[in-house]
Design a protein around this motif. Sequence first.
Motif: not given
Length: 176
Positions: A43-62
Amino acid sequence: MRKGSKHVEAALLFDKVVFSQVKKGLGGKVRLILSGAAPLATHVEAFLRVVACAHVLQGYGLTETCAGTFVSLPNELSMPNVDVCLESVLEMVYDANSSTPRGEICVRGNTLFLGYFKREDLTKEVMVGGWFHTRDVREWQPNGSMKIIDRKRNIFKLSQGEYVAVENLENIYGPF
């Protein structure tokens, strides 16, 4: 987007009329938000996509995998820079071979660290057969993406033989 439209085509009118002020507040040129360190709630990712009008990418790494091991791409699911597999964690009832594969993330590739400085014992603990064992547990989603669901290193076995996840306790009893 759920019906197959790409982000830029999904809500042009709302982007221009409703959320343009949010985008303006972020500098007006935001096209991409990259999140790392911990998985974003859906729901946070969806919210950011909508209100920022931008792609939201998630990364994973160590640190051991040179940070960005996996980074999602806009409108794509593949992440081709390393080999990854799941290893079952039977004491936590995660089976990498089940219909919904769940297990510890193991990574190999040229981006991995060579070992812990002056700690060969720790290096041998996490590097098994050329695979780095991250101690993070994930689940393959039906769409081919991965979701972090647990952390093997934060599980404690009680004297009764039961396993307890610290994060679950923190979420229940943490600060209010």
